[in-house]
Design a protein around this motif. Structure first.
Motif, short mmCIF file in Angstrom:
data_model
loop_
_atom_site.label_atom_id
_atom_site.label_comp_id
_atom_site.label_asym_id
_atom_site.label_seq_id
_atom_site.Cartn_x
_atom_site.Cartn_y
_atom_site.Cartn_z
N ARG A 104 47.37 67.57 28.53
CA ARG A 104 48.92 68.55 28.87
C ARG A 104 49.37 68.56 30.17
NH1 ARG A 104 46.43 70.88 23.87
NH2 ARG A 104 47.17 69.45 22.61
N LYS A 105 50.27 68.96 30.65
CA LYS A 105 50.81 69.65 31.75
C LYS A 105 49.47 70.49 32.54
CE LYS A 105 55.12 71.05 34.05
NZ LYS A 105 54.45 71.63 34.96
N ASP A 106 48.76 71.43 31.76
CA ASP A 106 48.00 72.56 32.58
C ASP A 106 47.14 71.49 33.07
OD1 ASP A 106 47.07 70.91 29.99
OD2 ASP A 106 45.60 72.86 29.81
N ILE B 225 51.35 59.36 30.33
CA ILE B 225 50.68 60.58 30.92
C ILE B 225 49.94 60.33 32.32
CG2 ILE B 225 47.99 61.24 30.72
CD1 ILE B 225 48.20 60.58 27.87
N ILE B 226 49.93 58.62 32.74
CA ILE B 226 49.75 57.60 33.84
C ILE B 226 50.83 58.21 34.53
CG2 ILE B 226 49.38 55.79 35.00
CD1 ILE B 226 47.97 54.94 32.56
N GLU B 227 52.31 57.86 33.97
CA GLU B 227 52.87 58.57 35.40
C GLU B 227 53.69 60.16 36.15
OE1 GLU B 227 57.03 57.09 33.39
OE2 GLU B 227 56.37 55.36 32.96
N GLN B 228 52.72 60.86 35.13
CA GLN B 228 52.83 61.81 34.70
C GLN B 228 52.23 62.31 36.68
OE1 GLN B 228 53.62 64.80 32.24
NE2 GLN B 228 53.80 63.55 31.41
N LEU B 229 50.55 61.58 36.16
CA LEU B 229 49.80 61.52 37.42
C LEU B 229 50.22 61.74 38.36
CD1 LEU B 229 46.37 60.66 34.67
CD2 LEU B 229 47.33 62.89 35.84
N ARG B 230 50.48 60.30 38.43
CA ARG B 230 51.49 59.57 39.72
C ARG B 230 52.60 60.18 40.23
NH1 ARG B 230 50.29 53.42 37.84
NH2 ARG B 230 48.30 52.71 38.76
N GLU B 231 53.28 61.06 40.01
CA GLU B 231 53.87 62.17 39.87
C GLU B 231 53.73 62.85 41.42
OE1 GLU B 231 57.03 63.27 37.74
OE2 GLU B 231 57.33 61.03 36.65
N VAL B 232 52.16 63.31 40.39
CA VAL B 232 51.58 64.56 41.47
C VAL B 232 50.76 64.08 42.46
CG1 VAL B 232 51.86 66.24 39.51
CG2 VAL B 232 50.06 65.44 39.46
N ARG B 233 50.32 62.72 42.18
CA ARG B 233 48.98 62.41 42.83
C ARG B 233 49.62 60.79 43.47
NH1 ARG B 233 44.78 65.26 46.05
NH2 ARG B 233 45.84 63.41 47.29
N PRO B 234 49.99 61.00 43.99
CA PRO B 234 51.04 59.20 44.21
C PRO B 234 50.17 58.08 43.97
CG PRO B 234 52.82 60.21 45.08
CD PRO B 234 51.45 61.68 44.84
N TYR C 115 45.60 67.82 39.40
CA TYR C 115 45.46 67.50 40.60
C TYR C 115 46.93 67.56 41.60
CZ TYR C 115 42.64 64.24 37.54
OH TYR C 115 42.05 63.58 36.98
N ALA C 116 47.68 68.51 41.47
CA ALA C 116 48.47 69.51 42.35
C ALA C 116 47.83 69.97 43.21
CB ALA C 116 49.37 69.18 41.72
N ARG C 117 46.79 70.75 42.70
CA ARG C 117 47.07 72.16 43.15
C ARG C 117 45.56 72.02 43.29
NH1 ARG C 117 45.46 76.55 39.38
NH2 ARG C 117 45.94 74.97 37.05
N LEU C 118 44.16 71.54 42.39
CA LEU C 118 43.46 72.23 43.23
C LEU C 118 42.33 71.00 43.66
CD1 LEU C 118 41.45 72.54 38.64
CD2 LEU C 118 42.52 74.31 40.91
N LYS D 92 39.96 70.84 45.32
CA LYS D 92 38.51 69.36 45.05
C LYS D 92 38.31 68.18 43.85
CE LYS D 92 35.79 73.76 47.38
NZ LYS D 92 34.48 74.69 46.87
N LEU D 93 39.44 68.32 43.62
CA LEU D 93 40.09 67.56 42.48
C LEU D 93 40.22 66.59 43.53
CD1 LEU D 93 39.47 66.54 39.34
CD2 LEU D 93 41.68 67.44 39.02
N CYS D 94 39.14 65.35 42.70
CA CYS D 94 39.12 64.00 43.23
C CYS D 94 41.02 63.27 42.89
CB CYS D 94 38.03 62.67 43.67
SG CYS D 94 36.81 63.78 44.63
N GLU D 95 41.42 62.87 43.65
CA GLU D 95 42.01 61.64 43.26
C GLU D 95 42.08 60.47 42.30
OE1 GLU D 95 42.50 63.06 46.11
OE2 GLU D 95 42.24 61.50 47.81
N TYR D 96 40.90 59.84 41.72
CA TYR D 96 41.06 59.64 40.62
C TYR D 96 40.41 59.70 38.98
CZ TYR D 96 36.54 56.58 38.61
OH TYR D 96 35.74 55.80 37.69
N ILE D 97 41.06 59.03 38.24
CA ILE D 97 40.43 59.13 37.05
C ILE D 97 39.99 58.36 36.52
CG2 ILE D 97 42.82 59.09 36.18
CD1 ILE D 97 42.52 61.65 34.43
#
Ligand code: 5AD
Ligand code: SF4
Length: 463
Positions: A253-255, A297-306, A260-263, A265-270
Motif C-alpha cells: 500500500r501507500k505507506d 504499484i510499479i507506476e506509483q513506485l516510479r512516481e516517487v523514485r523514477p 521510497y520517498a522518505r527513508l 537508506k531504503l535503496c531504489e531497488y525492489i
C-alpha cells in the motif's frame, strides 16, 4: 570430529539459515571448512521449490553418503526444505544418511551432532539416524546468530518464517509452515549488533515481507508493522543501505510506497515477483491480484523514485498457459522493463493445488518462452547499465572480485554489480565510482576518491 562443511541450495533464506547454523556450530566449538574433503560432517541445506533443485541435492547426498564406505566416521545430514518435504523417505532412499533436520529445527543441529559424535566416540554401534521435522513454536526467533569472526559488509536478516498464501504451484507453505514474525525489537537488536560489527547493508528476508507482523502487531498511523520496522532500521547508525525480499502485491500500500520517498537508506531497488502477465493464469496460480494492479504499484513506485531498479520472478509454462497468455506475459514484461529477473520453467510440486493439473506445456515450449523473456531482459539490462557509463555511482565495496588481482566487487544502490580496482582497506566503504564500461550484468569503473590512487588498470583486458 568437528570440522563441518555446509552446502547451500536455493534462496537467500536458505543462505541465511546456513549462516545461522554455522554460527551456532562455531559457538559450540565446531569449525567450518570451505572444502568438503576436509570435513568430518557434511550438511546439505536444501531447496524444494523446483524438482530440479531436489534432484540436485539428492544426487549430491548420494555421492557424499557413498564416501562413508571409506570413512565410516563421516556424518552426513540433509537440512531445510527438502528434509521437511520428504522426511523419512530420504532415509529409505539413502540409508547411510545420519541427520534429517526440518525448517523449524535448524537450531537443534548442534545438539544432534553432539549426541551423534558422543555415541560414535563411545565406540558403540553406529547411532540411529536422527529425523527431526516437528513444528516448533518460536523457531522463527532462533535464526539470529551471525558469524562472529568475520565482518559481513552486507548481511541478511530473517524477519519472519513461513507463508500463508496458497499460490497453487508453490511448495513453500508446506516446507516452511505458517507465517510467523519475529518480535520487532529482536530484529532491531540484531541489526544494531551487525552495524556495530561493521555491517553497512541489511536485506530483510521473508516469504512475504510486507505481511510481516500483520497478525501480531498493530498498525500505527495507518502504517503496517513492516513499514514501522523499515523506519526503525533506517534510524540505526552505521547501517547505510536497506533492502528487502520478497514483497507481494497484496498489502503493498501507500505507506510502503511512501517509504521510497522518505527513508533515505531504503535503496531504489525492489524485487517484485509478477509470475505471469495474464490475469487468467494469475487466477489459476491463485495469485490474488491482476496485472493492472501489479503495474499500478510499479507506476506509483516510479512516481516517487523514477530511477528505481526493479527485478521480478516469472514462471513460464504453468498448466494451461496458452500462446495468448504467454504473449500477455511477454508484453507486460517488456513494457514494464525489468532490470533483472529470475525466469522459471514450471515444475510440478507434490501436494500443491496445481499438482492435479499435471504438466501439459511441452518442455520445448517452456524453453522457447523462457528464451524470449531472456532476450528482452538482456537488452533492457544492457541499456540500463550503459546509461550509467560516464556517471558516478555510490558503490558499497563488498570484497575482492573473483578474478583479477587488485580488483574488487561492489554494488550500486540499484544492486548493479560493479568491478573496480581498489584496495582492501576500502572494503565495507561507500565509495564514488565513475562507470567506464558496461555489460548486461556488470559495470566496470574507477574510484573517484581524492588521495586514493586507482590500481594499475590491466583489468580492462583481464576481465
Ligand atoms: N515451478 C517453477 N517455479 C516456481 N517458483 C515457485 N514454485 C515454482 C514451481 N513449482 C518460483 C516462483 C517464486 C520463485 C522463488 O520460484 O517464481 O517466486
Ligand atoms: Fe510460495 Fe506464493 Fe508464498 Fe511466495 S507467496 S512463498 S510463491 S505460496
Amino acid at each position: 570430529m568437528n570440522r563441518v562443511y555446509i552446502k547451500t541450495y536455493g534462496c537467500q533464506m536458505n543462505e541465511r539459515d546456513s549462516e545461522a547454523v554455522a554460527a551456532m556450530l562455531r559457538g559450540k566449538g565446531y569449525s567450518m571448512v570451505e572444502n568438503e574433503s576436509e570435513a568430518d560432517v557434511i550438511l546439505l541445506n536444501t531447496c524444494s521449490v523446483r524438482d530440479q533443485a531436489e534432484q540436485k541435492a539428492i544426487g549430491k547426498a548420494g555421492h557424499v553418503t557413498a564416501r562413508k564406505r571409506k570413512n565410516p566416521n563421516l556424518i552426513v545430514g540433509i537440512m531445510g526444505c527438502m528434509a521437511q518435504n520428504r522426511g523419512d523417505e530420504l532415509i529409505d532412499r539413502l540409508p547411510d544418511l545420519d541427520l534429517v533436520v526440518g525448517t523449524q529445527k535448524f537450531h537443534r543441529v548442534p545438539e544432534h551432532l553432539d549426541a551423534m559424535i558422543a555415541t560414535m566416540q563411545g565406540q558403540g554401534p553406529r547411532p540411529e539416524s536422527i529425523v527431526d521435522l516437528e513444528e516448533e513454536a518460536g523457531s522463527q526467533n532462533t535464526i539470529r546468530s551471525h558469524v562472529e569472526d568475520k565482518r559481513q559488509v552486507s548481511a541478511f536478516v530473517s524477519i519472519m518464517q513461513g507463508c500463508n498464501m496458497k499460490c497453487s504451484y508453490c511448495i513453500v507453505p508446506k516446507t516452511r509452515g505458517e507465517e510467523r514474525g519475529r518480535p520487532m525489537e529482536s530484529i532491531l537488536e540484531e541489526v544494531r549488533e551487525l552495524a556495530a560489527k561493521g555491517t553497512r547493508e541489511v536485506t530483510l528476508l521473508g516469504q512475504i515481507v510486507n505481511q510481516y507482523g500483520v497478525r501480531e502487531f498493530p498498525f500505527v498511523e495507518k502504517k503496517s508493522p513492516f513499514v514501522q520496522l523499515l523506519e526503525q532500521v533506517n534510524e540505526i547508525d552505521g547501517i547505510e543501505r536497506i533492502r528487502f525480499t520478497s514483497p507481494h502485491p497484496v498489502g503493498f500500500r501507500k505507506d510502503l510506497i511512501d517509504c521510497y520517498a522518505r527513508l533515505p537508506k531504503l535503496c531504489e531497488y525492489i524485487h517484485f515477483p509478477m509470475q505471469s502477465g495474464s490475469n487468467r493464469i494469475l487466477k489459476a496460480m491463485r495469485r490474488p491480484y491482476t496485472i493492472e494492479k501489479f503495474r499500478s504499484i510499479i507506476e506509483q513506485l516510479r512516481e516517487v523514485r523514477p530511477d528505481i531498479y526493479i527485478s521480478t520472478d516469472i514462471i513460464v509454462g504453468f498448466p494451461g498457459e496458452t500462446e495468448e497468455d504467454f504473449e500477455l506475459t511477454r508484453k507486460h514484461f517488456e513494457e514494464i522493463g525489468f532490470d533483472m529477473a529470475y525466469l522459471f520453467k514450471y515444475s510440478v510440486r507434490p501436494g500443491t493445488t496445481a499438482e492435479p493439473l499435471g504438466d501439459p506445456v511441452a518442455t520445448e515450449v517452456k524453453e522457447e518462452r523462457n528464451q524470449k523473456l531472456l532476450d528482452i531482459l538482456g537488452k533492457r539490462s544492457l541499456t540500463r547499465n550503459e546509461s550509467l557509463v560516464g556517471h558516478i555511482e555510490e558503490v558499497l565495496l563488498e570484497g575482492p572480485a573473483k578474478r583479477g588481482e587488485g580488483m574488487f566487487m561492489g554494488r550500486t544502490r540499484g544492486h548493479r554489480k560493479v568491478i573496480v580496482p581498489a584496495s582492501e582497506r576500502l572494503v565495507g566503504e561507500l565509495v564514488p565510482v565513475r562507470i567506464n564500461s558496461a555489460t548486461a550484468s556488470t559495470l566496470m569503473g574507477e574510484l573517484m576518491l581524492e588521495g586514493v590512487e586507482p590500481a594499475p588498470t590491466a583489468y580492462a583486458n583481464s576481465i
